[in-house]
Scaffold this motif. Sequence first.
Motif, mmCIF file in Angstrom:
data_model
loop_
_atom_site.group_PDB
_atom_site.id
_atom_site.type_symbol
_atom_site.label_atom_id
_atom_site.label_comp_id
_atom_site.label_asym_id
_atom_site.label_seq_id
_atom_site.Cartn_x
_atom_site.Cartn_y
_atom_site.Cartn_z
ATOM 1 N N THR A 13 7.439 -6.570 -1.712
ATOM 2 C CA THR A 13 7.620 -6.060 -3.063
ATOM 3 C C THR A 13 8.460 -7.057 -3.849
ATOM 4 O O THR A 13 9.439 -7.591 -3.332
ATOM 5 C CB THR A 13 8.331 -4.685 -3.047
ATOM 6 O OG1 THR A 13 7.531 -3.760 -2.299
ATOM 7 C CG2 THR A 13 8.538 -4.145 -4.454
ATOM 8 N N LYS A 14 8.051 -7.308 -5.081
ATOM 9 C CA LYS A 14 8.837 -8.152 -5.983
ATOM 10 C C LYS A 14 8.940 -7.424 -7.313
ATOM 11 O O LYS A 14 7.936 -7.088 -7.940
ATOM 12 C CB LYS A 14 8.192 -9.533 -6.185
ATOM 13 C CG LYS A 14 8.997 -10.441 -7.076
ATOM 14 C CD LYS A 14 10.356 -10.785 -6.480
ATOM 15 C CE LYS A 14 11.130 -11.730 -7.375
ATOM 16 N NZ LYS A 14 12.407 -12.132 -6.775
ATOM 17 N N ILE A 15 10.185 -7.157 -7.700
ATOM 18 C CA ILE A 15 10.450 -6.446 -8.946
ATOM 19 C C ILE A 15 11.229 -7.371 -9.871
ATOM 20 O O ILE A 15 12.237 -7.954 -9.473
ATOM 21 C CB ILE A 15 11.268 -5.161 -8.689
ATOM 22 C CG1 ILE A 15 10.537 -4.251 -7.700
ATOM 23 C CG2 ILE A 15 11.535 -4.441 -10.010
ATOM 24 C CD1 ILE A 15 11.381 -3.076 -7.224
ATOM 25 N N TYR A 16 10.743 -7.505 -11.090
ATOM 26 C CA TYR A 16 11.445 -8.242 -12.131
ATOM 27 C C TYR A 16 11.992 -7.233 -13.142
ATOM 28 O O TYR A 16 11.392 -6.189 -13.376
ATOM 29 C CB TYR A 16 10.505 -9.218 -12.849
ATOM 30 C CG TYR A 16 9.998 -10.331 -11.975
ATOM 31 C CD1 TYR A 16 10.801 -11.421 -11.681
ATOM 32 C CD2 TYR A 16 8.719 -10.299 -11.436
ATOM 33 C CE1 TYR A 16 10.345 -12.451 -10.879
ATOM 34 C CE2 TYR A 16 8.251 -11.326 -10.633
ATOM 35 C CZ TYR A 16 9.066 -12.394 -10.359
ATOM 36 O OH TYR A 16 8.615 -13.415 -9.568
ATOM 37 N N ASP A 22 11.828 -1.811 -14.790
ATOM 38 C CA ASP A 22 11.382 -2.539 -13.604
ATOM 39 C C ASP A 22 9.902 -2.871 -13.744
ATOM 40 O O ASP A 22 9.086 -1.989 -14.038
ATOM 41 C CB ASP A 22 11.579 -1.712 -12.334
ATOM 42 C CG ASP A 22 13.035 -1.569 -11.942
ATOM 43 O OD1 ASP A 22 13.866 -2.346 -12.439
ATOM 44 O OD2 ASP A 22 13.334 -0.669 -11.135
ATOM 45 N N TYR A 24 6.841 -4.353 -11.552
ATOM 46 C CA TYR A 24 6.416 -4.663 -10.191
ATOM 47 C C TYR A 24 5.351 -5.748 -10.225
ATOM 48 O O TYR A 24 4.226 -5.506 -10.657
ATOM 49 C CB TYR A 24 5.848 -3.421 -9.498
ATOM 50 C CG TYR A 24 6.904 -2.445 -9.050
ATOM 51 C CD1 TYR A 24 7.259 -2.374 -7.710
ATOM 52 C CD2 TYR A 24 7.549 -1.613 -9.958
ATOM 53 C CE1 TYR A 24 8.237 -1.488 -7.284
ATOM 54 C CE2 TYR A 24 8.523 -0.725 -9.547
ATOM 55 C CZ TYR A 24 8.869 -0.670 -8.209
ATOM 56 O OH TYR A 24 9.837 0.201 -7.795
ATOM 57 N N ASN A 27 3.752 -4.813 -5.059
ATOM 58 C CA ASN A 27 4.234 -3.494 -4.670
ATOM 59 C C ASN A 27 3.701 -3.114 -3.293
ATOM 60 O O ASN A 27 2.552 -2.708 -3.151
ATOM 61 C CB ASN A 27 3.823 -2.456 -5.712
ATOM 62 C CG ASN A 27 4.503 -1.118 -5.493
ATOM 63 O OD1 ASN A 27 5.376 -0.987 -4.638
ATOM 64 N ND2 ASN A 27 4.099 -0.129 -6.266
ATOM 65 N N ASP A 28 4.530 -3.325 -2.266
ATOM 66 C CA ASP A 28 4.236 -2.887 -0.895
ATOM 67 C C ASP A 28 2.962 -3.540 -0.331
ATOM 68 O O ASP A 28 2.085 -2.877 0.196
ATOM 69 C CB ASP A 28 4.131 -1.363 -0.851
ATOM 70 C CG ASP A 28 4.309 -0.822 0.562
ATOM 71 O OD1 ASP A 28 5.071 -1.432 1.344
ATOM 72 O OD2 ASP A 28 3.680 0.201 0.880
ATOM 73 N N GLY A 48 -0.332 -10.666 -9.844
ATOM 74 C CA GLY A 48 0.649 -11.005 -8.828
ATOM 75 C C GLY A 48 0.269 -12.161 -7.922
ATOM 76 O O GLY A 48 0.967 -12.431 -6.942
ATOM 77 N N THR A 63 11.955 -8.788 -3.324
ATOM 78 C CA THR A 63 12.927 -7.731 -3.551
ATOM 79 C C THR A 63 13.056 -6.897 -2.281
ATOM 80 O O THR A 63 14.152 -6.529 -1.864
ATOM 81 C CB THR A 63 12.493 -6.843 -4.734
ATOM 82 O OG1 THR A 63 12.274 -7.680 -5.883
ATOM 83 C CG2 THR A 63 13.540 -5.794 -5.060
#
Length: 137
Positions: A13-16, A22, A24, A27-28, A48, A63
């Motif tokens: 997961t990468k959240i900015y 937030d 994403y 996500n997973d 992504g 993240t």
Amino acid sequence: MYEVKIIEVKNLTKIYKQGNEDVYALNDVSFSVEKGEFIAVVGASGSGKSTLIHMLGCVDKPTNGSVVIDGVDTSSLDETALTIFRRRQIGLVYQFYNLIPTLNVENNIKLPVLLDGENVDTDYYDELLSSFSIKDV
């Protein structure tokens, strides 16, 4: 036949942050790549792809989740170890190649070896230049 996972991505997961919100980018995401297997990362703009490639190339940290490359959990490496791992284990070719502009072709190619304090294998170096048709550049 026993397959060897060369890449294993687990719950990535990468959240900015965008203001208070937030966003994403990933996500997973979970998948693995077996040794010798070829994959392609495809998707719509903003889906992504670049973020995933940056995570796989260890140029950005997730993240949450993990990226395991050749048995090494890259999230467990400190910045120095990660830099060395990236230099020795990972090769990225950027869409707009990122060469060091103050270095010529020869020194851009030799730089990772020299940073490791090793001697350049001139035969291998010459073979690389020939295979990419840049020997006389």
